[in-house]
Design a protein around this motif. Structure first.
Motif, PDB file in Angstrom:
ATOM      1  N   ASN A  49       7.612  -2.564   6.226  1.00 31.51           N
ATOM      2  CA  ASN A  49       6.706  -1.752   5.395  1.00 31.51           C
ATOM      3  C   ASN A  49       7.115  -0.297   5.524  1.00 31.51           C
ATOM      4  O   ASN A  49       6.840   0.351   6.537  1.00 31.51           O
ATOM      5  N   ALA A  54      -4.412  -0.046  -5.937  1.00 31.68           N
ATOM      6  CA  ALA A  54      -3.793  -1.354  -5.665  1.00 31.68           C
ATOM      7  C   ALA A  54      -4.145  -2.371  -6.744  1.00 31.68           C
ATOM      8  O   ALA A  54      -3.289  -3.153  -7.182  1.00 31.68           O
ATOM      9  N   GLN A 108      -1.490  -5.268  -6.716  1.00 35.67           N
ATOM     10  CA  GLN A 108      -1.093  -5.470  -5.315  1.00 35.67           C
ATOM     11  C   GLN A 108      -2.287  -6.027  -4.531  1.00 35.67           C
ATOM     12  O   GLN A 108      -3.090  -5.284  -3.969  1.00 35.67           O
ATOM     13  N   SER A 126      -2.713  -5.205  -0.570  1.00 38.79           N
ATOM     14  CA  SER A 126      -3.158  -3.828  -0.334  1.00 38.79           C
ATOM     15  C   SER A 126      -4.608  -3.649  -0.751  1.00 38.79           C
ATOM     16  O   SER A 126      -5.381  -2.962  -0.080  1.00 38.79           O
ATOM     17  N   ILE A 163      -1.949   1.184   4.159  1.00 40.40           N
ATOM     18  CA  ILE A 163      -2.380   0.762   2.818  1.00 40.40           C
ATOM     19  C   ILE A 163      -1.614   1.542   1.747  1.00 40.40           C
ATOM     20  O   ILE A 163      -1.143   0.968   0.759  1.00 40.40           O
ATOM     21  N   ASP A 172       2.003   0.340   1.585  1.00 38.56           N
ATOM     22  CA  ASP A 172       2.124  -0.994   1.010  1.00 38.56           C
ATOM     23  C   ASP A 172       1.702  -1.027  -0.458  1.00 38.56           C
ATOM     24  O   ASP A 172       2.032  -1.959  -1.172  1.00 38.56           O
ATOM     25  N   GLY A 173       0.950   0.013  -0.871  1.00 43.30           N
ATOM     26  CA  GLY A 173       0.434   0.029  -2.234  1.00 43.30           C
ATOM     27  C   GLY A 173       0.899   1.190  -3.078  1.00 43.30           C
ATOM     28  O   GLY A 173       1.854   1.087  -3.839  1.00 43.30           O
TER      29      GLY A 173
END
Length: 319
Positions: free
Chosen positions: A122, A183, A188, A191, A232, A235-236
């Motif tokens: 990540n 997200a 996503q 997320s 977050i 990842d998003g």
């Protein structure tokens, strides 16, 4: 509906765990005691410092329950969270004794937690060129540096913002709602689930932390919330981002980021450690200006909502 259930489960876990953890804190004398000689200590009675454990448990139980994601990245996130919770607890324990824990161990652990996230895959890898439409992949060393700086920075600014009843928890909730919307817009789901779970645990915490607070999360909880927010966003919002949309997560976390950038620069110019606690954050300055605690928190909530709405508008422009 799935996200609503995740919110409710995470909320209920934290809401039910905080009272017994608060009673345990008094038995262990794990409480934040008021100190007349410290300007930042504005409460007037001992407050339990155990909300962090409820937040940690509520977040991971809910996330794993609804995602069934037992991947390497989740394991890294969990281990990083445990590391932050552990060093934060030690720091909080020192504070209960009126002592200051050295900054270096905290720094090392926060960097280690960030490195774990990077090694799990990540990371901030690059962005789309707005002119050619090509994806620009950054060199690995730059990916590493930017990822570590982002996670460490957000972890630190949320921790620094935790100086007034309801403030850090509320700012985290507002930012998490924003990242949840981002997200969802990007499709996503992982997320989005992480973000809505974070909203649930923070709202439950705020039920006990709003002024006058009945419990604190301490450094352990504040660093954990910052850590999860940073992950977050990685990842998003940062994934497959354009140059312009890189500002979306920065605006979503605008109040703690901009305030604490000012504080860190000021401390650096004055030759102080960035970890040296003082009363230079905006909430203390507003308090000195004559606002009461609830008014200060309301003003900063409003500023955070405005910046978050700006980030969502930026997202809509991009789509």
């Amino acid at each position: 509906m799935f996200y609503v259930l995740a919110f409710l489960v995470s909320f209920c876990i934290v809401y039910l765990l905080i009272p017994p953890l608060g009673r345990l804190a008094f038995r262990l004398d794990f409480v934040d005691k008021p100190r007349q000689d410290v300007e930042r200590k504005i409460h007037r009675e001992p407050i339990p410092l155990t909300a962090s454990y409820a937040i940690f448990i509520g977040f991971f139980i809910t996330f794993l329950l609804f995602t069934r994601d037992f991947s390497l990245s989740t394991l890294a996130l969990f281990i990083g969270g445990v590391l932050l919770l552990t060093i934060g607890t030690i720091d909080d324990w020192y504070k209960t004794k009126g002592k200051d824990f050295p900054a270096l161990p905290k720094f090392i652990v926060q960097i280690a937690a960030a490195i774990l996230v990077f090694l799990s895959g990540n990371a901030f890898t690059g962005f789309f060129n707005p002119f050619s439409g090509d994806y620009i992949s950054l060199p690995v060393i730059l990916q590493f540096v930017l990822t570590i700086l982002w996670i460490f920075g957000v972890t630190t600014v949320i921790n620094f913002s935790d100086g007034m009843d309801g403030l850090a928890g509320g700012l985290t909730a507002i930012s998490a709602v924003t990242l949840f919307v981002v997200a969802l817009a990007k499709g996503q789901s992982a997320s989005a689930m992480m973000a809505i779970t974070l909203v649930g645990v923070t709202i439950a915490y705020l039920r006990y932390n709003k002024a006058p607070a009945k419990i604190f999360m301490g450094d352990a909880g504040a660093t954990f919330l910052g850590y999860i927010l940073a992950v977050i966003a990685l990842d998003g919002a940062f994934k497959q981002a354009t140059v312009l949309s890189l500002f979306i997560p920065i605006l979503a976390l605008g109040v703690p980021i901009f305030d604490n950038l000012f504080v860190v620069i000021k401390r650096f110019v004055q030759g102080k450690s960035i970890y040296q606690a003082d009363a230079t954050q905006v909430h203390y300055r507003l308090l000195k200006a004559g606002l009461n605690q609830k008014q200060v928190v309301a003003v900063l909530y409003l500023a955070s909502v405005c910046l978050s709405l700006s980030s969502i508008i930026l997202l809509l422009i991009q789509t």
